[in-house]
Enzyme design. Structure first.
Site, PDB file in Angstrom:
ATOM      1  N   GLY A  32       0.795  -1.250  -0.047  1.00  0.00           N
ATOM      2  CA  GLY A  32       0.123   0.199   0.238  1.00  0.00           C
ATOM      3  C   GLY A  32       0.767   1.012   0.191  1.00  0.00           C
ATOM      4  N   CYS A  33       2.472   1.130   0.177  1.00  0.00           N
ATOM      5  CA  CYS A  33       3.539   2.341   0.301  1.00  0.00           C
ATOM      6  C   CYS A  33       3.437   2.417  -1.835  1.00  0.00           C
ATOM      7  CB  CYS A  33       4.410   1.819   1.047  1.00  0.00           C
ATOM      8  SG  CYS A  33       3.811   1.702   2.606  1.00  0.00           S
ATOM      9  N   ALA A  34       3.406   3.786  -1.746  1.00  0.00           N
ATOM     10  CA  ALA A  34       4.601   3.711  -3.676  1.00  0.00           C
ATOM     11  C   ALA A  34       5.791   3.762  -3.426  1.00  0.00           C
ATOM     12  CB  ALA A  34       3.689   5.686  -3.763  1.00  0.00           C
ATOM     13  N   SER A  35       6.284   4.113  -2.119  1.00  0.00           N
ATOM     14  CA  SER A  35       7.970   3.525  -2.250  1.00  0.00           C
ATOM     15  C   SER A  35       8.232   2.433  -1.671  1.00  0.00           C
ATOM     16  CB  SER A  35       8.398   4.598  -1.094  1.00  0.00           C
ATOM     17  OG  SER A  35       8.380   5.772  -1.432  1.00  0.00           O
TER      18      SER A  35
END
Length: 143
Positions: free
Chosen positions: A47-50
């Site tokens: 769920g994190c872009a990074s």
């Protein structure tokens, strides 16, 4: 390790958001190194872009309630800083403390609500949900 009160005090001293972002990046540099083996699929936060990893250790002191301690890492400097703030709130705490404390409120008090992109906000929420899930699982197995 820097406490959340130290972070709040330093944020008050820094009025300009460019300076605050630099401070957040510096906080990220203070994170304890995460061993390569901890950069695993099990520790990856979805769920994190990074790329974000959170590794949990559970300890019991004097046969008391378990305490959760975390290592965190990211491939993005600003996200490493957000992890450092999150861990200042929650790492080294009991599962019940984690479930009773809302770190998003702390981030809002620091002014991040207006200064994080929607992607970063979603990633922060994903990290919070992951740690809350860890706390719930730890409480369920502690009894």
């Amino acid at each position: 390790m820097t406490t959340i009160d130290d972070i709040k005090d330093n944020f008050e001293l820094l009025e300009d958001w460019d300076d605050r972002y630099r401070y957040v990046i510096e906080l990220g540099r203070t994170l304890a190194p995460m061993p390569d083996g901890e950069h695993s699929a099990a520790n990856k936060v979805n769920g994190c872009a990074s790329q974000v990893w959170l590794s949990r250790q559970v300890a019991r002191f004097d046969a008391g309630e378990p305490v959760l301690t975390y290592l965190g890492d990211s491939d993005a400097h600003i996200v490493r800083g957000l992890i450092a703030i999150l861990l200042a709130v929650w790492s080294g705490r009991t599962p019940q403390y984690i479930l009773d404390t809302d770190p998003i409120q702390v981030f809002d008090e620091l002014g991040f609500k207006e200064h994080l992109t929607p992607q970063r906000s979603n990633g922060l929420r994903a990290m919070v949900e992951r740690i809350r899930r860890d706390a719930t699982e730890t409480l369920a197995t502690a009894t």
